[in-house]
Design a protein around this motif. Sequence first.
Motif, short mmCIF file in Angstrom:
data_model
loop_
_atom_site.label_atom_id
_atom_site.label_comp_id
_atom_site.label_asym_id
_atom_site.label_seq_id
_atom_site.Cartn_x
_atom_site.Cartn_y
_atom_site.Cartn_z
N GLY A 1 0.84 -1.19 0.00
CA GLY A 1 0.00 0.00 0.00
C GLY A 1 0.87 1.23 0.00
N PRO A 2 0.43 2.29 -0.71
CA PRO A 2 1.23 3.52 -0.79
C PRO A 2 1.46 4.17 0.57
CG PRO A 2 -0.58 3.56 -2.38
CD PRO A 2 -0.80 2.39 -1.50
N ALA A 3 0.56 3.92 1.53
CA ALA A 3 0.67 4.60 2.83
C ALA A 3 1.94 4.23 3.57
CB ALA A 3 -0.54 4.25 3.70
N LEU A 4 2.51 3.06 3.29
CA LEU A 4 3.72 2.66 4.02
C LEU A 4 4.90 3.55 3.68
CD1 LEU A 4 3.65 -1.24 3.85
CD2 LEU A 4 2.80 0.26 5.64
N ARG A 5 4.87 4.13 2.47
CA ARG A 5 6.00 4.93 1.98
C ARG A 5 7.30 4.14 2.12
NH1 ARG A 5 4.23 6.20 -1.28
NH2 ARG A 5 5.77 7.69 -1.94
N LEU A 6 7.33 2.96 1.57
CA LEU A 6 8.55 2.17 1.58
C LEU A 6 8.96 1.84 0.15
CD1 LEU A 6 7.99 -0.32 4.57
CD2 LEU A 6 9.89 1.32 4.31
N GLY A 7 10.17 2.19 -0.18
CA GLY A 7 10.71 1.88 -1.50
C GLY A 7 12.18 1.53 -1.35
N TRP A 8 12.79 1.10 -2.45
CA TRP A 8 14.20 0.70 -2.38
C TRP A 8 14.89 1.00 -3.71
CZ3 TRP A 8 10.02 -2.31 -0.96
CH2 TRP A 8 9.49 -3.14 -1.95
N MET A 9 16.16 1.29 -3.60
CA MET A 9 16.97 1.50 -4.80
C MET A 9 18.14 0.52 -4.75
SD MET A 9 17.68 5.52 -4.04
CE MET A 9 17.81 6.10 -5.71
N VAL A 10 18.46 -0.06 -5.91
CA VAL A 10 19.69 -0.85 -6.02
C VAL A 10 20.57 -0.06 -6.99
CG1 VAL A 10 20.71 -3.07 -6.58
CG2 VAL A 10 18.34 -2.96 -5.72
N LEU A 11 21.72 0.38 -6.50
CA LEU A 11 22.49 1.38 -7.25
C LEU A 11 23.76 0.80 -7.85
CD1 LEU A 11 22.11 4.08 -4.50
CD2 LEU A 11 21.16 4.26 -6.81
#
Length: 457
Positions: free
Chosen positions: A309-319
């Motif tokens: 759900g968007p409410a968690l505001r959890l994302g990740w980047m692999v750089l």
Amino acid sequence: MDVDDFWSGVGVDLHLEPDGAAGRRAGLEKALRDAVRDGRLAPGTRLPATRRLAGELGISRGTAKAAYDQLVAEGYLTARQGSGTQVAALPSVDTGRPGAAARARAPRFDLRPGSPDVGAFPAAAWLRALRRAIATAPSLAYDYGDPRGRIELRTALSGYLGRARGVIAPPERIVITSGYVQGLALLTRVLDGAAVAMEDPGLPFHREVVRHNGGSVVPVRVDERGVRAGELGEERAVVVTAAHQYPTGVTLQPERRRALTDWARTGGALIVEDDYDGEFRYDRQPVGALQGMAPGQVAYLGTASKTLGPALRLGWMVLPPHLVDAVAEAKLHSDHHTETIGQLALAELIDSHAYDRHVRACRLRYRRRRDQLLDRLGSRRRLRGIAAGLHALVDVADEEEVLARAEAEGLALGRLGDHWHTPGEGRPQGLVVGYGTPRERVYPEALEVLAKVLDGA
Ligand SMILES: Cc1ncc(COP(=O)(O)O)c(C=O)c1O
């Protein structure tokens, strides 16, 4: 509480929580108050008699009557002998809360793209994961931490992204973000005012994010094979939705993938891969992430917004290795790091395989919805982008005309026209139909209304 019949009785989704903590009467009062305030219950709407409401919700008639009486006393409802209980005509309800204006126009049926079915949020599994996270977190977890995020989550994601998306993701190259959008903002800042190529059509909000962070946006066209890599020039970066282009739904084809990674290698440019709905592919194996082909050229960005759900505001980047320090620095100066307890809970969810189970269940649910959409419209309409994701593109001759009909029916849809970098005459016309968004019980009726609107009935 079973609110299904009530939905069909009143024709709106009241978002009534089962046995809310505040008790049934207070929960019902709040649900009704919110629905009146945000426009889901329009002035003049007749509410069911208390006997029927009580029967449908499995509550006592006295509780239903007390809730109605309270809202009559507050002025949200009116009760008149002979005409039952109705929604009052309120002047204009401005609660002063952010987003109140948007909610005031809440449609009866929401087929706009962007959100998953948030009613499917795995609350019990999330609660278990949170409990365990809190029970086992060392006290230092409550202090400032690594700007890249918790090692527990970066390790869990490393395994998950490898097996689910073919991403080469050593934990030390992962940065946890507040959703995809923060990752895009951080990268733009690190690129320091550079030209960033973005898909045309694409999401206008993400173009704004790049501009707000000092980048300049250059359009790059998309056709039925995905982004036209051959048209890229001197830009320092390109943002692509390779698995399921937003909004056209096309998958980036192999020769375009090669052309894109060649362009990045030759020019020392960066590919930003927005893998927002990569978990949802229905007809065959998922198409692996572009990052697996060129981990040195691709910043892979994922999000929990579609799976949880968007409410968690959890994302990740692999750089790529050369960007890790600069992005971690930008993250530190933005907000130190993403909130820790949610990160630990997500790590628990992944490690216990509850995340995989949830994603699998969602995939089945959305696939069924996709099939229903195809059954209802497919023979008469050209639908694109239906192999994956939570939205499809429906060709129409005149967006304006169809959207006006939809609005009259209380149906909200996305418009292809809003996604062009430069709107203009002669552009292809289409509707972006987000079939993930409605609650499960409302979806069949939303489809019926969509079919009616498209048929011009
Ligand atoms: C194209 C695209 N990318 C990314 C996202 C996810 O953004 P966030 O993780 O910031 O919620 C969305 C969500 O709607 C999207 O439509």
